[in-house]
Enzyme design. Structure first.
Site, PDB file in Angstrom:
ATOM      1  N   LEU A   1     -61.946 -26.650  15.891  1.00 18.02           N
ATOM      2  CA  LEU A   1     -62.083 -27.103  14.369  1.00 18.02           C
ATOM      3  C   LEU A   1     -63.853 -25.954  13.845  1.00 18.02           C
ATOM      4  O   LEU A   1     -64.397 -26.029  15.176  1.00 18.02           O
ATOM      5  CB  LEU A   1     -62.407 -28.686  13.898  1.00 18.02           C
ATOM      6  CG  LEU A   1     -61.942 -29.461  14.154  1.00 18.02           C
ATOM      7  CD1 LEU A   1     -62.321 -30.701  13.956  1.00 18.02           C
ATOM      8  CD2 LEU A   1     -60.649 -28.935  13.204  1.00 18.02           C
ATOM      9  N   SER A   2     -63.832 -25.980  12.526  1.00 23.98           N
ATOM     10  CA  SER A   2     -64.922 -25.160  12.509  1.00 23.98           C
ATOM     11  C   SER A   2     -65.330 -24.961  10.840  1.00 23.98           C
ATOM     12  O   SER A   2     -64.588 -24.834  10.502  1.00 23.98           O
ATOM     13  CB  SER A   2     -64.469 -23.064  12.986  1.00 23.98           C
ATOM     14  OG  SER A   2     -65.371 -22.423  11.980  1.00 23.98           O
TER      15      SER A   2
ATOM     16  N   LYS B   1     -67.348 -24.843  21.879  1.00 28.14           N
ATOM     17  CA  LYS B   1     -66.468 -24.193  20.933  1.00 28.14           C
ATOM     18  C   LYS B   1     -67.719 -22.779  20.758  1.00 28.14           C
ATOM     19  O   LYS B   1     -66.611 -21.045  20.880  1.00 28.14           O
ATOM     20  CB  LYS B   1     -66.263 -24.254  19.536  1.00 28.14           C
ATOM     21  CG  LYS B   1     -65.726 -22.938  18.746  1.00 28.14           C
ATOM     22  CD  LYS B   1     -65.131 -23.572  17.281  1.00 28.14           C
ATOM     23  CE  LYS B   1     -63.824 -22.381  16.842  1.00 28.14           C
ATOM     24  NZ  LYS B   1     -66.567 -21.907  15.717  1.00 28.14           N
TER      25      LYS B   1
ATOM     26  N   GLY C   1     -65.690 -32.507  14.690  1.00 32.85           N
ATOM     27  CA  GLY C   1     -66.832 -31.973  16.835  1.00 32.85           C
ATOM     28  C   GLY C   1     -67.829 -32.095  16.653  1.00 32.85           C
ATOM     29  O   GLY C   1     -68.318 -32.197  17.048  1.00 32.85           O
ATOM     30  N   HIS C   2     -68.648 -31.896  14.940  1.00 31.22           N
ATOM     31  CA  HIS C   2     -70.344 -32.128  14.699  1.00 31.22           C
ATOM     32  C   HIS C   2     -70.400 -33.871  15.012  1.00 31.22           C
ATOM     33  O   HIS C   2     -70.732 -34.299  15.760  1.00 31.22           O
ATOM     34  CB  HIS C   2     -70.799 -31.809  13.559  1.00 31.22           C
ATOM     35  CG  HIS C   2     -70.529 -31.045  13.204  1.00 31.22           C
ATOM     36  ND1 HIS C   2     -69.808 -29.722  12.444  1.00 31.22           N
ATOM     37  CD2 HIS C   2     -71.598 -29.260  13.701  1.00 31.22           C
ATOM     38  CE1 HIS C   2     -70.120 -28.290  12.264  1.00 31.22           C
ATOM     39  NE2 HIS C   2     -71.382 -28.215  13.244  1.00 31.22           N
TER      40      HIS C   2
ATOM     41  N   ARG D   1     -66.170 -22.473   9.583  1.00 32.51           N
ATOM     42  CA  ARG D   1     -65.712 -21.556   8.998  1.00 32.51           C
ATOM     43  C   ARG D   1     -63.980 -21.237   8.929  1.00 32.51           C
ATOM     44  O   ARG D   1     -63.645 -20.549   7.560  1.00 32.51           O
ATOM     45  CB  ARG D   1     -66.196 -20.114   9.643  1.00 32.51           C
ATOM     46  CG  ARG D   1     -67.777 -19.629   9.768  1.00 32.51           C
ATOM     47  CD  ARG D   1     -67.882 -18.254  10.425  1.00 32.51           C
ATOM     48  NE  ARG D   1     -69.079 -18.111  10.120  1.00 32.51           N
ATOM     49  CZ  ARG D   1     -70.262 -18.140  10.859  1.00 32.51           C
ATOM     50  NH1 ARG D   1     -69.902 -18.615  11.995  1.00 32.51           N
ATOM     51  NH2 ARG D   1     -71.534 -18.166  10.493  1.00 32.51           N
TER      52      ARG D   1
END
Ligand code: PAF
Length: 282
Positions: free
Chosen positions: A186-187, A151, A36-37, A189
């Protein structure tokens, strides 16, 4: 890609790029980077020539009982991913560099309205911490544009409002959510989840998809739809924090007449709090 740790080094490197006529893009992050990043960097590269990323786990946006201490810090891997994605400069300040006079007396940025409710209720002070650090990063880098993930939908609304209200000459772009093949957003965490929790986690997105489908099919009893979706999350093993239907751009609670909606959810799996959202047109 160069990595710098002080504001002066950051300003010097950005000034050099600007003198060379380059358009500056900024991607603020807290590190532990995933696909994601990487998509944020790639999007920034399509609109800017010189991409600055920051990695700073910002204590000001964490509550007393939150995961500041255990938030994953993976600088070496992050540097590799940023370099591979075409980032030009990484800024990794210490807490003392960002808040040289301490955090208690730090001037803060409060964005009313969009900061309230949703994560603003569950995480008091969170958006003040986000708005403050993002405003500082904007002033340090003075980018032409910046990219934030959709997100964190409410965060993006807070940043858009802050830029508008403080007349900052920065183009803000939202980047689409990147999901795993099973639908989980996606995260960083997600790394807290056990294998069993990870197999349950995509049910959060599925509950939003089911709710979206019913809205698109013309159902308008929001309270009943939300109650049912919460029950489906509970049945899957979640402890819902909030689930709301809001008007997509203002974030006010949606009425039956609104056409552009966003479904916003936060829910716990064990101690891990996941958030997700889905835009719906009807
Ligand atoms: O979304 C994040 O990672 C953070 O909230 C941000 C925008 C980098 C500010 O600390």
């Amino acid at each position: 890609m160069n990595t710098v740790t002080t504001v002066q080094q950051l300003r010097d490197a950005v000034a050099q790029a600007r003198r060379a006529g380059q358009r500056i893009g900024l991607v603020p992050t807290m590190g532990n980077l995933h696909a994601g990043h990487v998509s944020l960097i790639e999007q920034a590269r399509r609109s800017a020539d010189f991409i600055v990323a920051s990695i700073f786990v910002n204590p000001l946006q964490f509550g007393a009982n939150e995961d500041l201490d255990k938030y994953p810090r993976t600088l070496a891997e992050d540097q590799d991913k940023l370099a591979a994605a075409g980032c030009n400069l990484l800024f990794t300040p210490t807490v003392a560099e960002m808040y040289p006079n301490g955090m208690d007396g730090q001037t803060r940025v409060l964005v009313p309205g969009v900061s309230e409710g949703l994560c603003g209720t569950s995480r008091p002070g969170h958006f003040e911490g986000v708005a403050t650090v993002v405003c500082k990063l904007f002033n340090m880098v003075q980018p032409d544009m910046a990219v934030f993930g959709e997100k964190d939908y409410q965060q993006l609304a807070v940043i858009r409002t802050l830029v508008r209200d403080l007349n900052l000459p920065i183009e803000i772009q939202g980047a689409p959510i990147v999901r795993a093949a099973d639908g989980l957003a996606l995260s960083s965490r997600n790394g807290y989840l056990s294998a069993e929790q990870r197999s349950v986690a995509p049910a959060l997105y599925r509950s939003l998809q089911q709710l979206a489908e019913r809205l698109r099919n013309g159902e308008t009893d929001h309270a009943a739809l939300v109650a049912e979706a919460r029950r489906s999350q509970e049945a899957a093993g979640f402890r819902p924090d909030y689930l709301e239907i809001r008007e997509a751009s203002s974030l006010r609670p949606a009425t039956a007449d609104d056409r552009n909606l966003v479904l916003l959810a936060a829910a716990y799996l064990g101690n891990t709090r996941l958030i997700d959202n889905l835009c719906v047109e009807r």
